[in-house]
Design a protein around this motif. Structure first.
Motif, PDB file in Angstrom:
ATOM      1  N   SER A   1      60.311 116.839-113.551  1.00  0.00           N
ATOM      2  CA  SER A   1      61.150 116.257-112.492  1.00  0.00           C
ATOM      3  C   SER A   1      61.291 114.751-112.678  1.00  0.00           C
ATOM      4  O   SER A   1      62.350 114.175-112.423  1.00  0.00           O
ATOM      5  CB  SER A   1      60.555 116.551-111.118  1.00  0.00           C
ATOM      6  N   LEU A   2      60.220 114.100-113.150  1.00  0.00           N
ATOM      7  CA  LEU A   2      60.287 112.653-113.372  1.00  0.00           C
ATOM      8  C   LEU A   2      61.169 112.334-114.573  1.00  0.00           C
ATOM      9  O   LEU A   2      61.948 111.392-114.565  1.00  0.00           O
ATOM     10  CB  LEU A   2      58.880 112.078-113.592  1.00  0.00           C
ATOM     11  N   TYR A   3      61.024 113.136-115.648  1.00  0.00           N
ATOM     12  CA  TYR A   3      61.764 112.868-116.876  1.00  0.00           C
ATOM     13  C   TYR A   3      63.277 113.023-116.671  1.00  0.00           C
ATOM     14  O   TYR A   3      64.067 112.193-117.128  1.00  0.00           O
ATOM     15  CB  TYR A   3      61.301 113.823-117.984  1.00  0.00           C
ATOM     16  N   TYR A   4      63.648 114.099-115.966  1.00  0.00           N
ATOM     17  CA  TYR A   4      65.081 114.369-115.812  1.00  0.00           C
ATOM     18  C   TYR A   4      65.653 113.808-114.510  1.00  0.00           C
ATOM     19  O   TYR A   4      66.776 114.142-114.125  1.00  0.00           O
ATOM     20  CB  TYR A   4      65.346 115.869-115.908  1.00  0.00           C
ATOM     21  N   GLY A   5      64.851 112.988-113.808  1.00  0.00           N
ATOM     22  CA  GLY A   5      65.355 112.349-112.583  1.00  0.00           C
ATOM     23  C   GLY A   5      65.739 113.343-111.503  1.00  0.00           C
ATOM     24  O   GLY A   5      66.672 113.100-110.726  1.00  0.00           O
ATOM     25  N   SER A   6      64.982 114.453-111.394  1.00  0.00           N
ATOM     26  CA  SER A   6      65.333 115.482-110.397  1.00  0.00           C
ATOM     27  C   SER A   6      65.037 115.029-108.971  1.00  0.00           C
ATOM     28  O   SER A   6      65.352 115.733-108.023  1.00  0.00           O
ATOM     29  CB  SER A   6      64.565 116.774-110.678  1.00  0.00           C
TER      30      SER A   6
ATOM     31  N   LEU B   1      64.614 114.933-100.621  1.00  0.00           N
ATOM     32  CA  LEU B   1      63.735 115.671 -99.710  1.00  0.00           C
ATOM     33  C   LEU B   1      63.008 116.801-100.458  1.00  0.00           C
ATOM     34  O   LEU B   1      61.843 117.086-100.195  1.00  0.00           O
ATOM     35  CB  LEU B   1      64.575 116.239 -98.559  1.00  0.00           C
ATOM     36  N   LEU B   2      63.713 117.405-101.395  1.00  0.00           N
ATOM     37  CA  LEU B   2      63.110 118.439-102.250  1.00  0.00           C
ATOM     38  C   LEU B   2      61.898 117.856-102.969  1.00  0.00           C
ATOM     39  O   LEU B   2      60.809 118.442-103.006  1.00  0.00           O
ATOM     40  CB  LEU B   2      64.174 118.904-103.250  1.00  0.00           C
ATOM     41  N   TRP B   3      62.061 116.657-103.527  1.00  0.00           N
ATOM     42  CA  TRP B   3      60.973 115.966-104.225  1.00  0.00           C
ATOM     43  C   TRP B   3      59.833 115.658-103.247  1.00  0.00           C
ATOM     44  O   TRP B   3      58.662 115.859-103.551  1.00  0.00           O
ATOM     45  CB  TRP B   3      61.520 114.689-104.870  1.00  0.00           C
ATOM     46  N   MET B   4      60.194 115.178-102.038  1.00  0.00           N
ATOM     47  CA  MET B   4      59.158 114.798-101.075  1.00  0.00           C
ATOM     48  C   MET B   4      58.355 116.014-100.610  1.00  0.00           C
ATOM     49  O   MET B   4      57.139 115.927-100.436  1.00  0.00           O
ATOM     50  CB  MET B   4      59.775 114.062 -99.886  1.00  0.00           C
TER      51      MET B   4
ATOM     52  N   VAL C   1      49.033 108.586-104.542  1.00  0.00           N
ATOM     53  CA  VAL C   1      49.849 109.764-104.240  1.00  0.00           C
ATOM     54  C   VAL C   1      51.020 109.353-103.340  1.00  0.00           C
ATOM     55  O   VAL C   1      52.161 109.779-103.543  1.00  0.00           O
ATOM     56  CB  VAL C   1      49.002 110.867-103.569  1.00  0.00           C
ATOM     57  N   LEU C   2      50.736 108.472-102.363  1.00  0.00           N
ATOM     58  CA  LEU C   2      51.792 108.083-101.420  1.00  0.00           C
ATOM     59  C   LEU C   2      52.969 107.419-102.130  1.00  0.00           C
ATOM     60  O   LEU C   2      54.125 107.598-101.739  1.00  0.00           O
ATOM     61  CB  LEU C   2      51.229 107.143-100.346  1.00  0.00           C
ATOM     62  N   VAL C   3      52.676 106.665-103.213  1.00  0.00           N
ATOM     63  CA  VAL C   3      53.756 105.965-103.916  1.00  0.00           C
ATOM     64  C   VAL C   3      54.787 106.963-104.473  1.00  0.00           C
ATOM     65  O   VAL C   3      55.972 106.654-104.596  1.00  0.00           O
ATOM     66  CB  VAL C   3      53.169 105.057-105.031  1.00  0.00           C
ATOM     67  N   LEU C   4      54.321 108.190-104.744  1.00  0.00           N
ATOM     68  CA  LEU C   4      55.243 109.191-105.299  1.00  0.00           C
ATOM     69  C   LEU C   4      56.348 109.557-104.300  1.00  0.00           C
ATOM     70  O   LEU C   4      57.469 109.879-104.684  1.00  0.00           O
ATOM     71  CB  LEU C   4      54.476 110.454-105.716  1.00  0.00           C
ATOM     72  N   PHE C   5      56.011 109.518-102.993  1.00  0.00           N
ATOM     73  CA  PHE C   5      57.030 109.820-101.976  1.00  0.00           C
ATOM     74  C   PHE C   5      58.222 108.870-102.098  1.00  0.00           C
ATOM     75  O   PHE C   5      59.352 109.227-101.800  1.00  0.00           O
ATOM     76  CB  PHE C   5      56.438 109.661-100.565  1.00  0.00           C
ATOM     77  N   ALA C   6      57.922 107.613-102.505  1.00  0.00           N
ATOM     78  CA  ALA C   6      58.969 106.581-102.504  1.00  0.00           C
ATOM     79  C   ALA C   6      59.749 106.538-103.815  1.00  0.00           C
ATOM     80  O   ALA C   6      60.720 105.780-103.927  1.00  0.00           O
ATOM     81  CB  ALA C   6      58.320 105.227-102.231  1.00  0.00           C
ATOM     82  N   VAL C   7      59.364 107.369-104.815  1.00  0.00           N
ATOM     83  CA  VAL C   7      60.006 107.275-106.136  1.00  0.00           C
ATOM     84  C   VAL C   7      61.542 107.357-106.074  1.00  0.00           C
ATOM     85  O   VAL C   7      62.233 106.578-106.743  1.00  0.00           O
ATOM     86  CB  VAL C   7      59.408 108.326-107.111  1.00  0.00           C
ATOM     87  N   PRO C   8      62.131 108.250-105.232  1.00  0.00           N
ATOM     88  CA  PRO C   8      63.609 108.294-105.214  1.00  0.00           C
ATOM     89  C   PRO C   8      64.236 106.953-104.861  1.00  0.00           C
ATOM     90  O   PRO C   8      65.380 106.700-105.231  1.00  0.00           O
ATOM     91  CB  PRO C   8      63.917 109.337-104.123  1.00  0.00           C
TER      92      PRO C   8
END
Ligand code: HEM
Length: 419
Positions: free
Chosen positions: A112-117, A124-127, A318-325
């Protein structure tokens, strides 16, 4: 209706008229148009679903023999392994299953990170995914406590002690333990939560998949599948691919279960918990090692203790991952067309591997320094590099459609146009 539609059957039609579940399944899984260029990295969601079901089924059967009492838990697990018919198999499927589940999830997240999913419209799907990761971690952590071996006991002591950094510290820890030390109430709480969490995860997987079906799947090119020629129905094209991938995955899973069931377990956990003897080196399972390294790499500053800052860094990782988008401001999804993001992604993978190695070693000397550098890089990747890359990168030209002639992307995986 298509020739193989189950609604040709009158009973199916009768049910469907009252509860349109077959119509729903057909829309979402039968005829559902999927980007035709999905590669094998897109089977890992299905593998995660399989592992979730496998863990719940084996867990419920194990619970029929397990005893959540500090005096009996260790022996009850031994009893399951030695005396219960096929108990060794159940236990091995469940215990090594946790490792397989995490391996699958890490690849799923990496894809998901590599292909920018995670980018619009799939934020929201990512979150929900990140939330699932947190729930999965809680489930694995509570599960590891249950055999009440040395590492179960001391690992749980270390992690539950982290809440003592919050206001009201020590009394909060005692409240969590249900006493002044870890004991029977603690084990019962952990057991109740472990049983519950599996079903909470199911509920969030439902939301995860719902958001997926609203946005549709991303694909290796990271462009929207607008043209009908860009898609293929989910069944049979992707069901077959998922089943083939599952068969290969089962070979690996079975090899671990039958030939190396104890390989991933720590030897100390084969001794019953002893509150009077601390193991030489307290260490979590492999899948938590990078996060354990982050926890231990942060030193105290001024009046803030190393424990407080370590706990905050662990939560932040872990929380930083929520903000990746929102941290990644580039409009191009796939790393295939991003000459700067691509190496940065692989550096992040290497960084997490270094963190894992540091988590497995004593936090001393150069390993401690390496852990600090890798922790700094982990946060720098998300908080700094993503924005810098988006600003200075010149992406390669994007293809205009999946089934049209493609410009050669960075990794050379050009897609041939249809004949
Ligand atoms: C119990 C855990 C999980 C289950 C059962 C699950 C299941 C699935 C399934 C079945 C898919 C569709 C197939 C695929 O794209 O591989 C999917 C897609 C996706 N998942 Fe998960 N997932 C889980 C955890 C996670 C986590 C931890 C993340 C990220 C933090 C995540 C992020 C995503 C994203 C972004 C997609 C869309 C991918 C795309 O369309 O390119 N998932 N998931």
């Amino acid at each position: 209706m298509a020739p193989h539609d189950p609604r040709h059957n009158s009973l199916v039609r009768w049910i469907d008229a009252r509860l349109p579940i077959f119509t729903l399944l057909r829309r979402e899984y039968g005829a559902n148009p999927m980007p035709r260029n999905l590669n094998y990295l897109w089977i890992f969601g299905a593998l995660a679903l399989f592992m979730l079901v496998a863990m719940i089924v084996t867990g419920v059967v194990l619970a029929m023999q397990y005893t959540p009492n500090t005096a009996l838990a260790f022996d009850s697990v031994e009893h399951i392994t030695r005396d219960v018919n096929y108990g060794w198999l159940l236990r091995s499927l469940h215990a090594t299953g946790a490792s397989m589940f995490f391996a699958v999830i890490y690849i799923h997240m990496g894809r998901s990170l590599y292909y920018g999913s995670y980018k619009s419209p799939r934020e929201l799907l990512w979150m929900f995914g990140v939330l699932l990761f947190g729930l999965l971690a809680a489930s694995a952590f509570t599960g590891y406590t249950l055999p009440w071996g040395q590492m179960s006991f001391w690992g749980t002591t270390v992690i539950t002690n982290l809440v003592s950094v919050l206001p009201g510290g020590q009394s909060l820890t005692h409240w969590l333990w249900g006493g002044f030390a870890m004991g029977n109430p603690t084990l019962n709480r952990v057991y109740a939560l472990h049983y519950l969490l599996g079903f909470v995860i199911v509920a969030f997987v439902f939301l995860h998949i719902w958001t997926l079906h609203v946005a549709g799947s991303n694909n290796p090119l990271g462009i929207d599948a607008k043209n009908p020629k860009d898609t293929l129905p989910f069944h049979p094209y992707f069901t077959v691919k998922d089943i083939f991938g599952l068969a290969l995955f089962l070979l690996v899973y079975a090899a671990v279960v039958f030939f190396y069931p104890d390989y991933l377990g720590h030897p100390d956990n084969y001794s019953p918990a002893n509150p009077l003897v601390t193991p030489a080196h307290i260490q979590p399972e492999w899948y938590f090692l990078p996060f354990y390294a982050i926890l231990r790499s942060v030193g105290g500053v001024w009046f803030l203790s190393a424990k407080l800052l370590g706990a905050l860094a662990l939560a932040a990782s872990v929380l930083v991952l929520f903000a990746v988008p929102w941290l990644d401001t580039s409009h191009v999804r796939s790393a295939r067309f991003r000459p700067l993001y691509r190496p940065a992604f692989w550096l992040l993978v290497a960084d997490v591997a270094v963190l894992g190695l540091c988590g497995a070693a004593e936090p001393q000397g150069w390993r401690l320094v390496a852990g600090k550098i890798a922790t700094t890089y982990y946060f720098a990747h998300f908080l700094l590099l993503l924005q810098l890359i988006a600003r200075f990168e010149t992406p390669l030209p994007l293809p205009t459609g999946i089934s049209l002639p493609q410009p050669a992307p960075l990794d050379g995986h050009a897609i041939k146009p249809d004949a």
